[in-house]
Design an enzyme around this catalytic site. Structure first.
Site, PDB file in Angstrom:
ATOM      1  N   ASN A  65       3.227  -9.970  13.379  1.00 55.06           N
ATOM      2  CA  ASN A  65       3.672  -9.802  14.867  1.00 55.06           C
ATOM      3  C   ASN A  65       3.011 -11.108  15.633  1.00 55.06           C
ATOM      4  O   ASN A  65       2.611 -12.210  14.791  1.00 55.06           O
ATOM      5  CB  ASN A  65       3.105  -8.512  15.289  1.00 55.06           C
ATOM      6  CG  ASN A  65       1.412  -8.461  15.120  1.00 55.06           C
ATOM      7  OD1 ASN A  65       0.719  -9.314  15.122  1.00 55.06           O
ATOM      8  ND2 ASN A  65       0.896  -7.234  14.793  1.00 55.06           N
TER       9      ASN A  65
ATOM     10  N   ASP B 214       6.672  -1.697   9.812  1.00 58.69           N
ATOM     11  CA  ASP B 214       7.334  -1.635   8.566  1.00 58.69           C
ATOM     12  C   ASP B 214       9.103  -1.390   8.705  1.00 58.69           C
ATOM     13  O   ASP B 214       9.667  -1.579   8.107  1.00 58.69           O
ATOM     14  CB  ASP B 214       6.651  -0.162   7.939  1.00 58.69           C
ATOM     15  CG  ASP B 214       5.275  -0.590   7.732  1.00 58.69           C
ATOM     16  OD1 ASP B 214       4.958  -1.911   7.549  1.00 58.69           O
ATOM     17  OD2 ASP B 214       4.356   0.236   7.571  1.00 58.69           O
TER      18      ASP B 214
ATOM     19  N   GLN C 156      -3.991  -7.430   6.271  1.00 61.28           N
ATOM     20  CA  GLN C 156      -5.095  -8.093   5.604  1.00 61.28           C
ATOM     21  C   GLN C 156      -5.322  -9.607   6.148  1.00 61.28           C
ATOM     22  O   GLN C 156      -6.190 -10.200   5.693  1.00 61.28           O
ATOM     23  CB  GLN C 156      -4.546  -8.189   4.100  1.00 61.28           C
ATOM     24  CG  GLN C 156      -4.205  -6.913   3.237  1.00 61.28           C
ATOM     25  CD  GLN C 156      -5.741  -6.382   3.026  1.00 61.28           C
ATOM     26  OE1 GLN C 156      -6.645  -6.804   3.135  1.00 61.28           O
ATOM     27  NE2 GLN C 156      -5.563  -5.248   2.207  1.00 61.28           N
TER      28      GLN C 156
ATOM     29  N   ASN D 180       6.435   3.181   3.433  1.00 55.98           N
ATOM     30  CA  ASN D 180       6.918   3.122   4.740  1.00 55.98           C
ATOM     31  C   ASN D 180       8.626   2.374   4.846  1.00 55.98           C
ATOM     32  O   ASN D 180       9.336   2.826   5.158  1.00 55.98           O
ATOM     33  CB  ASN D 180       6.316   2.774   5.947  1.00 55.98           C
ATOM     34  CG  ASN D 180       5.241   3.578   6.227  1.00 55.98           C
ATOM     35  OD1 ASN D 180       5.261   4.887   5.941  1.00 55.98           O
ATOM     36  ND2 ASN D 180       4.114   3.145   6.961  1.00 55.98           N
TER      37      ASN D 180
ATOM     38  N   SER E 122     -21.263  18.620  10.925  1.00 54.43           N
ATOM     39  CA  SER E 122     -20.091  19.090  10.364  1.00 54.43           C
ATOM     40  C   SER E 122     -19.259  19.621  11.599  1.00 54.43           C
ATOM     41  O   SER E 122     -20.038  20.429  12.296  1.00 54.43           O
ATOM     42  CB  SER E 122     -20.516  20.006   9.296  1.00 54.43           C
ATOM     43  OG  SER E 122     -19.059  20.772   8.895  1.00 54.43           O
TER      44      SER E 122
ATOM     45  N   SER F  53       0.857  -1.271  -0.012  1.00 53.34           N
ATOM     46  CA  SER F  53       0.061  -0.067   0.005  1.00 53.34           C
ATOM     47  C   SER F  53       0.867   1.245   0.007  1.00 53.34           C
ATOM     48  O   SER F  53       1.938   1.353   0.399  1.00 53.34           O
ATOM     49  CB  SER F  53      -1.013  -0.001   1.103  1.00 53.34           C
ATOM     50  OG  SER F  53      -0.247  -0.001   2.343  1.00 53.34           O
TER      51      SER F  53
ATOM     52  N   ASP G 132      -2.503   9.790   5.355  1.00 51.22           N
ATOM     53  CA  ASP G 132      -3.575   9.702   6.508  1.00 51.22           C
ATOM     54  C   ASP G 132      -3.620  11.278   6.781  1.00 51.22           C
ATOM     55  O   ASP G 132      -2.673  12.126   6.905  1.00 51.22           O
ATOM     56  CB  ASP G 132      -2.651   9.280   7.808  1.00 51.22           C
ATOM     57  CG  ASP G 132      -2.710   7.591   8.001  1.00 51.22           C
ATOM     58  OD1 ASP G 132      -3.000   7.076   6.859  1.00 51.22           O
ATOM     59  OD2 ASP G 132      -1.879   7.335   8.681  1.00 51.22           O
TER      60      ASP G 132
HETATM   61  N1  ATP Z   1       8.085   0.055  22.536  1.00 47.14           N
HETATM   62  C1  ATP Z   1       9.143  -0.191  21.735  1.00 47.14           C
HETATM   63  N2  ATP Z   1      10.422   0.023  22.118  1.00 47.14           N
HETATM   64  C2  ATP Z   1      11.224  -0.423  21.344  1.00 47.14           C
HETATM   65  N3  ATP Z   1      11.244  -1.097  20.452  1.00 47.14           N
HETATM   66  C3  ATP Z   1       9.738  -1.457  19.970  1.00 47.14           C
HETATM   67  C4  ATP Z   1       8.679  -1.054  20.689  1.00 47.14           C
HETATM   68  N4  ATP Z   1       7.510  -1.314  20.158  1.00 47.14           N
HETATM   69  C5  ATP Z   1       7.930  -2.172  19.085  1.00 47.14           C
HETATM   70  N5  ATP Z   1       9.387  -2.223  18.827  1.00 47.14           N
HETATM   71  C6  ATP Z   1      10.264  -2.640  17.661  1.00 47.14           C
HETATM   72  O1  ATP Z   1       9.232  -2.785  16.545  1.00 47.14           O
HETATM   73  C7  ATP Z   1       9.225  -4.129  16.053  1.00 47.14           C
HETATM   74  C8  ATP Z   1       7.959  -4.231  15.662  1.00 47.14           C
HETATM   75  O2  ATP Z   1       6.933  -4.155  16.730  1.00 47.14           O
HETATM   76  P1  ATP Z   1       5.473  -4.921  16.646  1.00 47.14           P
HETATM   77  O3  ATP Z   1       5.750  -6.322  17.050  1.00 47.14           O
HETATM   78  O4  ATP Z   1       4.690  -3.929  17.464  1.00 47.14           O
HETATM   79  O5  ATP Z   1       4.994  -4.694  15.157  1.00 47.14           O
HETATM   80  P2  ATP Z   1       3.500  -4.566  14.699  1.00 47.14           P
HETATM   81  O6  ATP Z   1       2.490  -4.987  15.655  1.00 47.14           O
HETATM   82  O7  ATP Z   1       3.559  -4.982  13.330  1.00 47.14           O
HETATM   83  O8  ATP Z   1       3.264  -3.044  14.554  1.00 47.14           O
HETATM   84  P3  ATP Z   1       2.598  -2.124  13.524  1.00 47.14           P
HETATM   85  O9  ATP Z   1       1.746  -3.018  12.740  1.00 47.14           O
HETATM   86  O10 ATP Z   1       1.813  -1.243  14.324  1.00 47.14           O
HETATM   87  O11 ATP Z   1       3.655  -1.399  12.970  1.00 47.14           O
HETATM   88  C9  ATP Z   1       9.560  -5.123  17.402  1.00 47.14           C
HETATM   89  O12 ATP Z   1      10.108  -6.367  17.035  1.00 47.14           O
HETATM   90  C10 ATP Z   1      10.628  -4.200  18.169  1.00 47.14           C
HETATM   91  O13 ATP Z   1      11.921  -4.225  17.558  1.00 47.14           O
HETATM   92 MG    MG Z   2       2.316  -4.560  11.697  1.00 52.73          MG
END
Ligand code: ATP
Ligand code: MG
Length: 328
Positions: free
Chosen positions: A195, A257, A173, A52, A36, A8, A12
């Site tokens: 994640n 990302d 998705q 990103n 409104s 994508s 925003d």
């Molecule tokens: N609070 C934090 N402090 C430091 N590093 C973080 C933190 N939150 C996330 N990260 C880093 O970012 C990586 C990805 O985070 P996360 O697992 O939350 O991804 P996500 O859920 O796909 O996030 P999103 O989809 O919102 O971008 C983690 O592996 C970590 O290295």
């Molecule tokens: Mg994610």
């Protein structure tokens, strides 16, 4: 050799209303609803998963190729990405639709009224990868991020058919798609990214066990938020890498990302999975500390100092030669 990043591309548009929506709603007149809100500010943020990831790769000195569909309104965003080393020459421009847009207004009670317009994104199903590969050279990797589902399927099929190594990143998705969509998006991927929550969605919706998923992908990279990341491979012990401690948590949107950008950069430099996860975590923490997903700047010295403090001098020595091109 090249890195193609499909997914994508969106902006925003975020507004804040200095009151409460609820005060303007007449509950028994909702069938004639017409309101409104005079909002205070408008913030336009650049986003979209593929954009990103490209921004992160460009910041690390690589030249990723962005693959996705936009509208005629993309000119300013294109210039921004090109300034950050992103090859936008293969982006498909729709003749009729605008670039995907998320429009959201929040009130003082954190209530939210939002809409997502997919727009030109649906035309990503018209993109063929082969002509892009002919232009930029055989891909080291094609990452297939969240996008128009038909587009994601087409790119994944084409990668399998033509033997392009692909990385599956279905992310958002997964919540919408069913098993019939998700299975072909994952099968045969060199790497699957998710994640922890998405990892459960994957097993639940595909009906595959964790081991069955692992038998169909090279590695499964599962990010664990502030706990870092775990990399699983069939028949091998998991690799766990801890996150980089944040200095200040501002807003985590876009961390996933940035992680993928760091991970891919390290792979394309020929480093192993542990280093890739470390570079992913390093880049991700910069996003946690900023508002917006493409607002961070990397200073080489500070980046390496942070790397050393978390992962040690050997990691610094492995990354340093590749970061010579960083401008700041
Ligand atoms: N609070 C934090 N402090 C430091 N590093 C973080 C933190 N939150 C996330 N990260 C880093 O970012 C990586 C990805 O985070 P996360 O697992 O939350 O991804 P996500 O859920 O796909 O996030 P999103 O989809 O919102 O971008 C983690 O592996 C970590 O290295
Ligand atoms: Mg994610």
């Amino acid at each position: 050799m090249s890195i193609l990043v499909a997914g994508s591309i969106a902006t925003d548009h975020l507004m804040s209303f200095p009151g409460k929506f609820a005060d303007s709603l007449v509950v028994d007149q909702l069938d004639k609803l017409s309101v409104s809100f005079l909002v205070e500010d408008l913030e336009v943020r650049r986003g979209g998963c593929a954009a990103n990831i490209c921004f992160g790769l460009g910041n690390l000195g690589l030249r990723p190729v962005l693959v996705g569909a936009v509208g005629e309104d993309f000119a300013e965003y294109r210039a921004w990405l090109e300034r950050h080393n992103v090859d936008c020459d293969s982006v498909h421009v729709s003749e009729t639709k605008h670039t995907a847009r998320f429009v959201c207004t929040n009130d003082t009670a954190h209530a939210q009224i939002a809409s997502f317009y997919a727009g030109a994104m649906s035309e990503s199903r018209e993109i063929e990868l082969k002509p892009i590969v002919d232009r930029v050279g055989a891909p080291d990797y094609v990452i297939i991020g969240p996008d128009d589902p038909q587009g994601m399927l087409r790119h994944t099929d084409e990668c399998r058919q033509r033997g392009y190594p692909f990385l599956a990143d279905p992310s958002q998705q997964l919540a919408f798609g069913d098993g019939d969509l998700i299975r072909p998006l994952i099968d045969g991927a060199e790497i699957l990214f998710s994640n922890e929550y998405e990892a459960s969605l994957i097993t639940q919706k595909t009906g595959w066990t964790r081991d069955e998923v692992l038998s169909r992908v090279g590695s499964w990279v599962v990010t664990l938020g502030p706990d870092g990341v775990r990399i699983d491979r069939a028949g091998e012990e998991s690799i766990v890498v801890r996150a980089v401690p944040e200095i200040e948590k501002v807003e985590p949107t876009g961390v996933g990302d940035a992680f993928r950008a760091g991970f891919l950069a390290a792979l394309s430099w020929g480093l192993g999975h542990e280093r890739a996860a470390q570079l992913g975590c390093l880049l991700a923490v910069y996003v946690v500390e900023q508002v917006g997903t493409q607002e961070y700047e990397i200073s080489r010295a500070a980046f390496l100092a942070r790397c050393g403090a978390t992962y040690g001098d050997e990691a610094v020595a492995d990354f340093e030669p590749h970061l010579q091109t960083i401008r700041v």
